[in-house]
Structures are given as C-alpha cells and as structure tokens.
Motif scaffolding. Structure first.
Motif, PDB file in Angstrom:
ATOM      1  N   LEU A   1      -6.205  -1.600   2.454  1.00 47.13           N
ATOM      2  CA  LEU A   1      -6.875  -1.584   1.209  1.00 47.13           C
ATOM      3  C   LEU A   1      -5.602  -1.139   0.329  1.00 47.13           C
ATOM      4  CD1 LEU A   1     -10.129   0.458   1.254  1.00 47.13           C
ATOM      5  CD2 LEU A   1      -9.870  -1.759   0.501  1.00 47.13           C
ATOM      6  N   ILE A   2      -5.397  -2.091  -0.752  1.00 47.41           N
ATOM      7  CA  ILE A   2      -4.368  -1.672  -1.765  1.00 47.41           C
ATOM      8  C   ILE A   2      -5.014  -1.147  -2.852  1.00 47.41           C
ATOM      9  CG2 ILE A   2      -2.645  -3.027  -3.405  1.00 47.41           C
ATOM     10  CD1 ILE A   2      -2.635  -5.038  -1.073  1.00 47.41           C
ATOM     11  N   TYR A   3      -6.227  -1.334  -3.361  1.00 49.69           N
ATOM     12  CA  TYR A   3      -6.803  -0.794  -4.402  1.00 49.69           C
ATOM     13  C   TYR A   3      -8.408  -0.592  -4.232  1.00 49.69           C
ATOM     14  CZ  TYR A   3      -9.040  -0.580  -8.867  1.00 49.69           C
ATOM     15  OH  TYR A   3      -9.819  -0.222 -10.258  1.00 49.69           O
ATOM     16  N   HIS A   4      -8.761   0.646  -4.456  1.00 47.49           N
ATOM     17  CA  HIS A   4     -10.323   0.708  -4.435  1.00 47.49           C
ATOM     18  C   HIS A   4     -10.644   1.851  -5.501  1.00 47.49           C
ATOM     19  CE1 HIS A   4     -14.315   1.775  -3.096  1.00 47.49           C
ATOM     20  NE2 HIS A   4     -14.424   0.978  -2.141  1.00 47.49           N
TER      21      HIS A   4
ATOM     22  N   ARG B   1      -5.288   2.449   4.151  1.00 52.92           N
ATOM     23  CA  ARG B   1      -6.221   2.258   5.436  1.00 52.92           C
ATOM     24  C   ARG B   1      -6.571   1.028   5.718  1.00 52.92           C
ATOM     25  NH1 ARG B   1     -10.181   7.558   5.483  1.00 52.92           N
ATOM     26  NH2 ARG B   1      -8.813   9.215   6.076  1.00 52.92           N
ATOM     27  N   ASN B   2      -6.805   0.503   6.684  1.00 55.55           N
ATOM     28  CA  ASN B   2      -7.250  -0.732   7.190  1.00 55.55           C
ATOM     29  C   ASN B   2      -8.691  -0.880   7.418  1.00 55.55           C
ATOM     30  OD1 ASN B   2      -7.810  -3.125   8.962  1.00 55.55           O
ATOM     31  ND2 ASN B   2      -5.539  -3.531   8.613  1.00 55.55           N
ATOM     32  N   ILE B   3      -9.331  -1.671   6.692  1.00 56.43           N
ATOM     33  CA  ILE B   3     -10.747  -1.693   6.845  1.00 56.43           C
ATOM     34  C   ILE B   3     -11.392  -2.299   8.131  1.00 56.43           C
ATOM     35  CG2 ILE B   3     -11.172  -1.849   4.042  1.00 56.43           C
ATOM     36  CD1 ILE B   3     -11.897  -4.944   4.855  1.00 56.43           C
ATOM     37  N   PHE B   4     -10.672  -2.887   8.728  1.00 58.59           N
ATOM     38  CA  PHE B   4     -10.950  -3.362  10.100  1.00 58.59           C
ATOM     39  C   PHE B   4     -10.777  -2.407  11.387  1.00 58.59           C
ATOM     40  CE2 PHE B   4      -9.415  -7.494   7.832  1.00 58.59           C
ATOM     41  CZ  PHE B   4     -10.666  -7.939   7.680  1.00 58.59           C
ATOM     42  N   LYS B   5      -9.938  -1.404  11.067  1.00 58.55           N
ATOM     43  CA  LYS B   5      -9.725  -0.332  11.893  1.00 58.55           C
ATOM     44  C   LYS B   5     -10.266   0.968  11.327  1.00 58.55           C
ATOM     45  CE  LYS B   5      -5.486  -2.797  13.231  1.00 58.55           C
ATOM     46  NZ  LYS B   5      -4.119  -2.608  13.034  1.00 58.55           N
TER      47      LYS B   5
ATOM     48  N   ALA C   1       1.001  -1.130   0.115  1.00 59.20           N
ATOM     49  CA  ALA C   1       0.162  -0.007   0.051  1.00 59.20           C
ATOM     50  C   ALA C   1       0.876   1.132   0.086  1.00 59.20           C
ATOM     51  CB  ALA C   1      -0.885  -0.127   1.322  1.00 59.20           C
ATOM     52  N   GLU C   2       1.937   1.138   0.796  1.00 63.42           N
ATOM     53  CA  GLU C   2       2.871   2.518   0.809  1.00 63.42           C
ATOM     54  C   GLU C   2       3.681   2.785  -0.411  1.00 63.42           C
ATOM     55  OE1 GLU C   2       4.540   0.240   4.155  1.00 63.42           O
ATOM     56  OE2 GLU C   2       2.302   0.078   4.063  1.00 63.42           O
ATOM     57  N   ALA C   3       3.953   1.756  -0.977  1.00 65.89           N
ATOM     58  CA  ALA C   3       4.874   1.763  -2.222  1.00 65.89           C
ATOM     59  C   ALA C   3       3.991   1.839  -3.361  1.00 65.89           C
ATOM     60  CB  ALA C   3       5.817   0.640  -2.368  1.00 65.89           C
ATOM     61  N   GLY C   4       3.039   1.387  -3.405  1.00 66.07           N
ATOM     62  CA  GLY C   4       1.954   1.309  -4.759  1.00 66.07           C
ATOM     63  C   GLY C   4       2.586   0.339  -5.760  1.00 66.07           C
ATOM     64  N   GLN C   5       3.293  -0.636  -5.239  1.00 66.92           N
ATOM     65  CA  GLN C   5       4.267  -1.665  -5.967  1.00 66.92           C
ATOM     66  C   GLN C   5       4.048  -2.794  -5.263  1.00 66.92           C
ATOM     67  OE1 GLN C   5       8.151   0.181  -6.134  1.00 66.92           O
ATOM     68  NE2 GLN C   5       7.517   1.048  -8.218  1.00 66.92           N
ATOM     69  N   ILE C   6       4.201  -3.980  -5.879  1.00 64.20           N
ATOM     70  CA  ILE C   6       4.388  -5.213  -5.074  1.00 64.20           C
ATOM     71  C   ILE C   6       5.987  -5.424  -5.451  1.00 64.20           C
ATOM     72  CG2 ILE C   6       4.350  -7.822  -5.411  1.00 64.20           C
ATOM     73  CD1 ILE C   6       1.577  -7.240  -6.624  1.00 64.20           C
ATOM     74  N   ARG C   7       6.845  -5.615  -4.377  1.00 66.50           N
ATOM     75  CA  ARG C   7       8.224  -5.651  -4.747  1.00 66.50           C
ATOM     76  C   ARG C   7       8.704  -6.990  -4.212  1.00 66.50           C
ATOM     77  NH1 ARG C   7      11.449  -0.993  -3.378  1.00 66.50           N
ATOM     78  NH2 ARG C   7      12.709  -2.183  -4.939  1.00 66.50           N
ATOM     79  N   LEU C   8       9.702  -7.446  -5.087  1.00 63.99           N
ATOM     80  CA  LEU C   8      10.187  -8.949  -4.813  1.00 63.99           C
ATOM     81  C   LEU C   8      11.675  -8.632  -4.866  1.00 63.99           C
ATOM     82  CD1 LEU C   8       7.541  -9.101  -6.841  1.00 63.99           C
ATOM     83  CD2 LEU C   8       8.562 -11.649  -7.124  1.00 63.99           C
ATOM     84  N   ALA C   9      12.678  -9.638  -4.023  1.00 64.20           N
ATOM     85  CA  ALA C   9      13.965  -9.511  -3.842  1.00 64.20           C
ATOM     86  C   ALA C   9      14.373 -10.957  -3.811  1.00 64.20           C
ATOM     87  CB  ALA C   9      14.183  -8.413  -2.579  1.00 64.20           C
ATOM     88  N   THR C  10      15.539 -11.088  -4.269  1.00 60.75           N
ATOM     89  CA  THR C  10      16.125 -12.450  -4.184  1.00 60.75           C
ATOM     90  C   THR C  10      17.738 -12.236  -4.455  1.00 60.75           C
ATOM     91  OG1 THR C  10      16.108 -14.831  -4.912  1.00 60.75           O
ATOM     92  CG2 THR C  10      16.085 -13.225  -6.637  1.00 60.75           C
ATOM     93  N   PRO C  11      18.546 -12.994  -3.534  1.00 62.31           N
ATOM     94  CA  PRO C  11      20.074 -13.231  -3.632  1.00 62.31           C
ATOM     95  C   PRO C  11      20.343 -13.570  -4.717  1.00 62.31           C
ATOM     96  CG  PRO C  11      19.391 -14.774  -2.205  1.00 62.31           C
ATOM     97  CD  PRO C  11      18.094 -14.102  -2.685  1.00 62.31           C
ATOM     98  N   ILE C  12      21.621 -12.987  -5.239  1.00 62.33           N
ATOM     99  CA  ILE C  12      22.467 -13.750  -6.262  1.00 62.33           C
ATOM    100  C   ILE C  12      23.713 -14.524  -5.457  1.00 62.33           C
ATOM    101  CG2 ILE C  12      23.741 -13.490  -8.437  1.00 62.33           C
ATOM    102  CD1 ILE C  12      22.273 -10.766  -8.831  1.00 62.33           C
ATOM    103  N   GLU C  13      23.664 -15.493  -5.495  1.00 66.66           N
ATOM    104  CA  GLU C  13      24.738 -16.383  -4.591  1.00 66.66           C
ATOM    105  C   GLU C  13      25.343 -17.477  -5.738  1.00 66.66           C
ATOM    106  OE1 GLU C  13      24.637 -18.767  -0.851  1.00 66.66           O
ATOM    107  OE2 GLU C  13      23.636 -16.900  -0.478  1.00 66.66           O
ATOM    108  N   LYS C  14      26.892 -17.212  -5.359  1.00 67.37           N
ATOM    109  CA  LYS C  14      27.531 -18.286  -6.387  1.00 67.37           C
ATOM    110  C   LYS C  14      28.675 -18.704  -5.078  1.00 67.37           C
ATOM    111  CE  LYS C  14      30.317 -18.626 -10.464  1.00 67.37           C
ATOM    112  NZ  LYS C  14      30.569 -18.215 -11.712  1.00 67.37           N
TER     113      LYS C  14
END
Length: 178
Positions: free
Chosen positions: A148-151, A160-164, A93-106
């Motif tokens: 809420l992520i999208y309305h 905002r949280n719909i339960f609160k 919700a804060e970023a307006g994005q879905i963020r993924l992260a993974t290491p590169i390991e060798k």
C-alpha cells in the motif's frame, strides 16, 4: 496519474540532456532549471537535485541539501544507465515519494545525475482524495507487489503488503464485523 508521471519522466530526461549540453556551471543554474522544468512550483511538490560526476550537489530545490542513503543509491544506479534512460525507484512506500534518476552524459562520459522527487501526498491529494465510491468507499493505491502506497482511512497500513496481511489485522476485521 500515468500521464503525469510520463510527462515528468520526459521533463527529467530533457533536463538531463540540456544540462549535458549547457554544462554544470553553477552560474545561472538557479534560473535555468526552473525555466526548463516547468512543473516546479506547480500543484504537485517536486524537488530536484543535480549532482556532478563526483556526487557533489551543484543545484537543489531543497534548502541546505544533505544527501541521504537513497540519494547515494540513485546516483550509483545512474552510473549504470544509458543516456536518456530514467530510473523509477521502487521504494515509494518507504520514501513517501516517487523518485526518478537519470544520468547526465556528454561525449560518452558521465558528468552528473539528475534526481527528482515527487510528493506522494500531493499526488494522492490531487488524484485520489476526490474519489469516493458509495457512502464509505475510498480509492487507495498499491505498487505492483501489493504494498500500500496510499490509504485515506488507514494510514498505518501504508508500507504493508495487502497480499501478506498479518493475522492480527485479519482478526481485527473479523471481530469488527460481528
């Protein structure tokens, strides 16, 4: 949406594994990454940042990339992940994005990280905007905690949280129904 996100998770993991094998040499990286990550340039906005082990960008789809606080946080998280694990950020919700992260390991050593950002606007436009229930009902999206992520009709509610629900919002709804 779940299938799309699973596919992007798999693509992120694969990119990390191929970069571990290939190395993070900048020569040819701009051609290599779009060839591997087929969704770049598709109908969902995706940005990728590849960082080396010192947290320096070696590739980015963003012009003039400047790392923000969330990028630093995601890099730190990848240091603790096992190879092949992909972290999904819980700050959608804060970023307006879905963020993924993974290491590169060798050979058991962290050589870098892959950070992927997926546009929530594009996800909602593709999957939620066309959905309409009845004459005035719209689909909306929340995370697992009720935030809420999208309305489509009340963008001020995003984050905002719909339960609160706050009392002022409840009062507005009661007055509006009378």
């Amino acid at each position: 949406i779940q299938t799309t996100l699973k596919h992007l998770e798999d693509e992120t993991r694969l990119l990390s594994q191929l970069l571990a094998y290939r190395g993070l040499r900048k020569d040819g990286l701009a051609e290599f990454i779009p060839g591997v990550f087929a969704e770049l340039g598709g109908d969902i906005g995706i940005d990728i940042i590849v960082l080396d082990a010192r947290e320096k960008p070696v590739f980015s789809t963003l012009q003039g990339v400047s790392l923000n606080e969330d990028d630093h946080r995601l890099f730190e998280i990848t240091k603790r992940l096992k190879p092949g694990k992909v972290y999904f950020s819980d700050r959608i919700a804060e970023a307006g994005q879905i963020r993924l992260a993974t290491p590169i390991e060798k050979a058991g050593k962290l050589t870098g990280s892959v950070l992927v950002s997926i546009s929530m606007d594009d996800i909602t436009r593709k999957y939620f905007y066309p959905i309409k229930s009845g004459e005035r009902g719209y689909a909306w999206m929340m995370d697992s905690t009720g935030t809420l992520i999208y309305h489509p009709t009340e963008p001020e509610m995003i984050g905002r949280n719909i339960f609160k629900a706050d009392e002022s919002r409840s009062e507005e709804r009661r007055v509006g129904k009378e």
